[in-house]
Design a protein around this motif. Sequence first.
Motif, PDB file in Angstrom:
ATOM      1  N   GLY A 499      25.071   1.277  24.600  1.00  6.19           N
ATOM      2  CA  GLY A 499      23.899   1.747  25.341  1.00  6.19           C
ATOM      3  C   GLY A 499      22.812   2.367  24.489  1.00  6.19           C
ATOM      4  N   HIS A 500      23.192   2.987  23.348  1.00  4.48           N
ATOM      5  CA  HIS A 500      22.210   3.758  22.581  1.00  4.48           C
ATOM      6  C   HIS A 500      21.934   3.215  21.173  1.00  4.48           C
ATOM      7  N   PHE A 501      22.863   2.417  20.624  1.00  3.89           N
ATOM      8  CA  PHE A 501      22.674   1.883  19.271  1.00  3.89           C
ATOM      9  C   PHE A 501      23.039   0.397  19.256  1.00  3.89           C
ATOM     10  N   PHE A 502      22.310  -0.360  20.048  1.00  6.63           N
ATOM     11  CA  PHE A 502      22.673  -1.769  20.219  1.00  6.63           C
ATOM     12  C   PHE A 502      22.509  -2.554  18.913  1.00  6.63           C
ATOM     13  N   GLY A 503      21.424  -2.335  18.222  1.00  5.78           N
ATOM     14  CA  GLY A 503      21.257  -2.925  16.895  1.00  5.78           C
ATOM     15  C   GLY A 503      20.961  -4.412  16.877  1.00  5.78           C
ATOM     16  N   ILE A 504      20.232  -4.915  17.868  1.00  7.81           N
ATOM     17  CA  ILE A 504      19.914  -6.339  17.908  1.00  7.81           C
ATOM     18  C   ILE A 504      19.055  -6.749  16.717  1.00  7.81           C
ATOM     19  N   ASP A 505      18.261  -5.811  16.186  1.00  7.14           N
ATOM     20  CA  ASP A 505      17.405  -6.118  15.034  1.00  7.14           C
ATOM     21  C   ASP A 505      18.226  -6.356  13.761  1.00  7.14           C
ATOM     22  N   GLN A 506      19.493  -5.939  13.791  1.00  2.99           N
ATOM     23  CA  GLN A 506      20.358  -6.129  12.628  1.00  2.99           C
ATOM     24  C   GLN A 506      21.307  -7.322  12.794  1.00  2.99           C
ATOM     25  N   LEU A 507      21.083  -8.115  13.845  1.00  3.90           N
ATOM     26  CA  LEU A 507      22.015  -9.194  14.186  1.00  3.90           C
ATOM     27  C   LEU A 507      22.245 -10.143  13.019  1.00  3.90           C
ATOM     28  N   TRP A 508      21.172 -10.568  12.362  1.00  5.81           N
ATOM     29  CA  TRP A 508      21.333 -11.548  11.285  1.00  5.81           C
ATOM     30  C   TRP A 508      22.141 -10.969  10.117  1.00  5.81           C
ATOM     31  N   GLN A 509      21.852  -9.713   9.762  1.00  4.08           N
ATOM     32  CA  GLN A 509      22.615  -9.076   8.678  1.00  4.08           C
ATOM     33  C   GLN A 509      24.087  -8.938   9.045  1.00  4.08           C
ATOM     34  N   ILE A 510      24.346  -8.636  10.328  1.00  7.72           N
ATOM     35  CA  ILE A 510      25.734  -8.504  10.800  1.00  7.72           C
ATOM     36  C   ILE A 510      26.454  -9.840  10.684  1.00  7.72           C
ATOM     37  N   ILE A 511      25.785 -10.921  11.103  1.00  8.79           N
ATOM     38  CA  ILE A 511      26.397 -12.255  11.048  1.00  8.79           C
ATOM     39  C   ILE A 511      26.704 -12.637   9.604  1.00  8.79           C
ATOM     40  N   ILE A 512      25.754 -12.377   8.698  1.00  6.85           N
ATOM     41  CA  ILE A 512      25.971 -12.698   7.281  1.00  6.85           C
ATOM     42  C   ILE A 512      27.121 -11.865   6.708  1.00  6.85           C
ATOM     43  N   GLY A 513      27.158 -10.591   7.077  1.00  8.51           N
ATOM     44  CA  GLY A 513      28.188  -9.693   6.561  1.00  8.51           C
ATOM     45  C   GLY A 513      29.598 -10.067   6.985  1.00  8.51           C
ATOM     46  N   TYR A 514      29.723 -10.592   8.207  1.00  8.41           N
ATOM     47  CA  TYR A 514      31.051 -10.943   8.720  1.00  8.41           C
ATOM     48  C   TYR A 514      31.157 -12.448   9.000  1.00  8.41           C
ATOM     49  N   LYS A 515      30.454 -13.260   8.194  1.00  8.93           N
ATOM     50  CA  LYS A 515      30.341 -14.687   8.500  1.00  8.93           C
ATOM     51  C   LYS A 515      31.697 -15.385   8.613  1.00  8.93           C
ATOM     52  N   PHE A 516      32.649 -15.029   7.750  1.00 16.60           N
ATOM     53  CA  PHE A 516      33.940 -15.720   7.773  1.00 16.60           C
ATOM     54  C   PHE A 516      34.749 -15.356   9.024  1.00 16.60           C
ATOM     55  N   VAL A 517      34.810 -14.047   9.319  1.00 15.12           N
ATOM     56  CA  VAL A 517      35.553 -13.600  10.514  1.00 15.12           C
ATOM     57  C   VAL A 517      34.916 -14.163  11.778  1.00 15.12           C
ATOM     58  N   PHE A 518      33.574 -14.084  11.870  1.00 14.80           N
ATOM     59  CA  PHE A 518      32.881 -14.588  13.061  1.00 14.80           C
ATOM     60  C   PHE A 518      33.062 -16.094  13.204  1.00 14.80           C
ATOM     61  N   SER A 519      33.088 -16.810  12.074  1.00 17.78           N
ATOM     62  CA  SER A 519      33.299 -18.267  12.121  1.00 17.78           C
ATOM     63  C   SER A 519      34.676 -18.589  12.696  1.00 17.78           C
ATOM     64  N   ILE A 520      35.685 -17.809  12.287  1.00 16.17           N
ATOM     65  CA  ILE A 520      37.047 -18.030  12.791  1.00 16.17           C
ATOM     66  C   ILE A 520      37.106 -17.750  14.292  1.00 16.17           C
ATOM     67  N   ILE A 521      36.461 -16.665  14.738  1.00 11.15           N
ATOM     68  CA  ILE A 521      36.449 -16.339  16.170  1.00 11.15           C
ATOM     69  C   ILE A 521      35.772 -17.456  16.954  1.00 11.15           C
ATOM     70  N   LEU A 522      34.623 -17.938  16.459  1.00 12.66           N
ATOM     71  CA  LEU A 522      33.905 -19.012  17.142  1.00 12.66           C
ATOM     72  C   LEU A 522      34.728 -20.296  17.183  1.00 12.66           C
ATOM     73  N   ILE A 523      35.323 -20.676  16.053  1.00 13.58           N
ATOM     74  CA  ILE A 523      36.151 -21.890  16.004  1.00 13.58           C
ATOM     75  C   ILE A 523      37.345 -21.746  16.945  1.00 13.58           C
ATOM     76  N   GLY A 524      37.922 -20.530  16.993  1.00 14.54           N
ATOM     77  CA  GLY A 524      39.055 -20.287  17.902  1.00 14.54           C
ATOM     78  C   GLY A 524      38.689 -20.551  19.343  1.00 14.54           C
ATOM     79  N   TYR A 525      37.532 -20.059  19.771  1.00 20.30           N
ATOM     80  CA  TYR A 525      37.090 -20.307  21.147  1.00 20.30           C
ATOM     81  C   TYR A 525      36.771 -21.786  21.377  1.00 20.30           C
ATOM     82  N   LEU A 526      36.139 -22.437  20.396  1.00 18.42           N
ATOM     83  CA  LEU A 526      35.783 -23.855  20.556  1.00 18.42           C
ATOM     84  C   LEU A 526      37.042 -24.722  20.688  1.00 18.42           C
TER      85      LEU A 526
END
Length: 577
Positions: A499-526
Motif C-alpha cells: 500500500g505504501h511502497f509499491f515501487g512500480i518505478d523500480q520494476l525494470w531494475q527488480i526484473i533484471i536483479g532477479y531475472k533467473f528466479v523470475f524466469s523460473i517462476i514464469l516458466i513454471g506457470y507456463l
Amino acid sequence: MVILWAKPYSNRITITLKNKVIELLKQITAYSQDKPLLFTHLFFWAFFLLVLFGYSFVYKKSKSRTIYLLAVSLFFYFKTSGVFVLLLLFTILSDYYWGKRIDKENREAGEGSEKRKKIFLTISVLLNLSLLCYFKYSYFFHESTNQILGTDKNFFNHFTHFSNTFFGTEFRVDKLLLPVGVSFFTFQSLSYTIDLYRAKTQSVKSVFDYGFFVCFFPHLVAGPIVKAHDFIHQIYEPYKLSKQEFGIALFWILNGFGKKIVADYIAMNYIDRIFHNPNYYSGVEVIIGIFGYSLQIYMDFSGYTDIAIGLALILGYRLKTNFNSPYKATSTSEFWKRWHISLSSWLQEYLYFPLGGNKKGTIGSYIAIAVIALFMVLLSGKIWLLYVLIALAVLLILIARFIPTVKQNINTNINIMVTMLLGGLWHGSSWLFLIWGGLNGLGLIIHKFWKKISPFKDENNLGVKFGLMIFTLSFISFTRIFFRSADMETVNMIFYRIGHFFGIDQLWQIIIGYKFVFSIILIGYLIHWIPENIKVKYRYWFASQSYVVMGVIFLVTIFAIYQLMSGEMQPFIYFQF
C-alpha cells in the motif's frame, strides 16, 4: 615366524571390519530426528532398490507381499518419525478391532445390530480424533488456558516422557512433538471404519492387510489420502504392471523430483526472503513473492504425491490423482476440485455431507461452530470474546427466525464455511490458518451466488476464461499470505509495503536483479498451463520408449537434478501437517 605374526594382524583387520559393519548397520537402522527418510535423499533410493530386490521374491503372492510391504512401511515410518511408530501401530490395531466388530454386525444383521454398529464406530472416531487432537492441539490448549486464567503452569508431554524413559530419546518434555503424517494416516484409518459402517467396502482378511492399507509407505506421511473403498480391493488382486504403466511410473517420479527442485530453488533464492523480512522489499517484489509462493507450495506438495504415485505403481498399486492443474481453475469451486483432491474429497465425503451438505445445517454443524468459537476464544486469550460470539449467534438466530431468506441462506451455506474453517484449524491452531480457511469458505459461498447472475457462466471465449483463471489464482494467492506468514505482524507488513511502497518505478531494475528466479517462476506457470492433452501425449511418448531409453533418460535426469541442487533439499511442506 612371518606367518605367526600375520595371523593376529589379519584377525585385527577382521574385527575392525566387523565393528565398522556393525556400526554402519546401527546407523542405517537407527532413528535420527535430523535425518528423516525422504524421497529426495539418495539413501531412500538405495532403500527402495533393496525393497524392490526383496519384493521380486514375494510379489506374486498377495499374502507374502502384503506382510513384506507392511514390514518395509513400518521401518520407513520409524526412520521418519522414530518412537511414533507405536502410535501408528496403536491406530492399526484399534481400528482393525473396531472394524471387525462392525463387520460382524453387518453380516449378522440381528436385533440391535445398527445400534451396536454406531457404538463401535463412535468409539473408533473418538479414539482417532482424541489422539489427533492431543498431538495437534494439547500444547495450544494448555498455553491458552494459562493466558485466560493468568496461570503459569508448565506443559508436560507424557508421550515424550515415555519415549525418553523406555527408548533412550532426549526429547524435551515441555514441548509437543507432532508425529510426521499423523493427520494422513488417521484420516485413512477413519475411512475404513466409516466405510464398513456404510457398507461401502469389504473388510480386510487379516490385521496384516489392514496394517498395510494404513501405512503403505509411498503415501504414508504426506498423502495422497487413500480411502478404504478405493484401495482395499487392490490388496487381493494379482500383481500387474505393463511396460506402459512402468514408463508412466518413472515419468511421475521424474516429474515429482523436478517440481521439488524448482520449489526449493525459488523458495531459498526469493520467496523465503520476502516472507521473512517483507519490510526490506517493495510492494511489487512482495506481490511477485506471493504468486511465487503459490507455485512453490503447488510444486512441493504435488511433487511429493507424483513420486508417491509413481512408487506405488511400480509396486503394483494405483493411487488416485491428487492435483489436477489447480491454477487452470476459473473459480474457487473449481480450484478446490483440482487442489489436494484426496483431502478435499475426504472432507466432502466424511465431513461436509454428514453435516448436511448444501441442503441444511444439522446438530453436527452447530457443534462444529461451537468448537470453532472455542478456538477463537482461546486464540484471543480474551473471555469477553465468548460473550460477543454468543450475542452474535443470538442476533443471527433472531434475524433468521423472522426473515426466511436469511434462514435459507444460512442453512445452505453453513456447512461450506464450517468445513473450510475446520480445514484451516487442521493446518494449525492460529488466527492465520483460521482466517485462511474463512476466506476460502467465503470465496466458495460468494461463487455460489455469483454463478446465478454471472454473464460468463457459459462463456467459451479464451480471453474471458484466462481472465477468470488469473482472478481465481490472484484470490487463492492472496489468501496464502495468511497461510505462509509466521505471524500477523508479517501479514500487516506485507499489506503495508504493497500500500505504501509499491515501487512500480523500480520494476525494470527488480526484473533484471532477479531475472533467473523470475524466469523460473514464469516458466513454471507456463508449463502448468499447458493443455492437458499435450501433457498426456508427452507422458505416453516417454512410456512408449524402450526400457534402455527410459533408463538412460531417467538416470541422466536424476544425475542432473542432484548436480543442480544448491544444498540439502528442504523437507516437504506438508510433513508438518
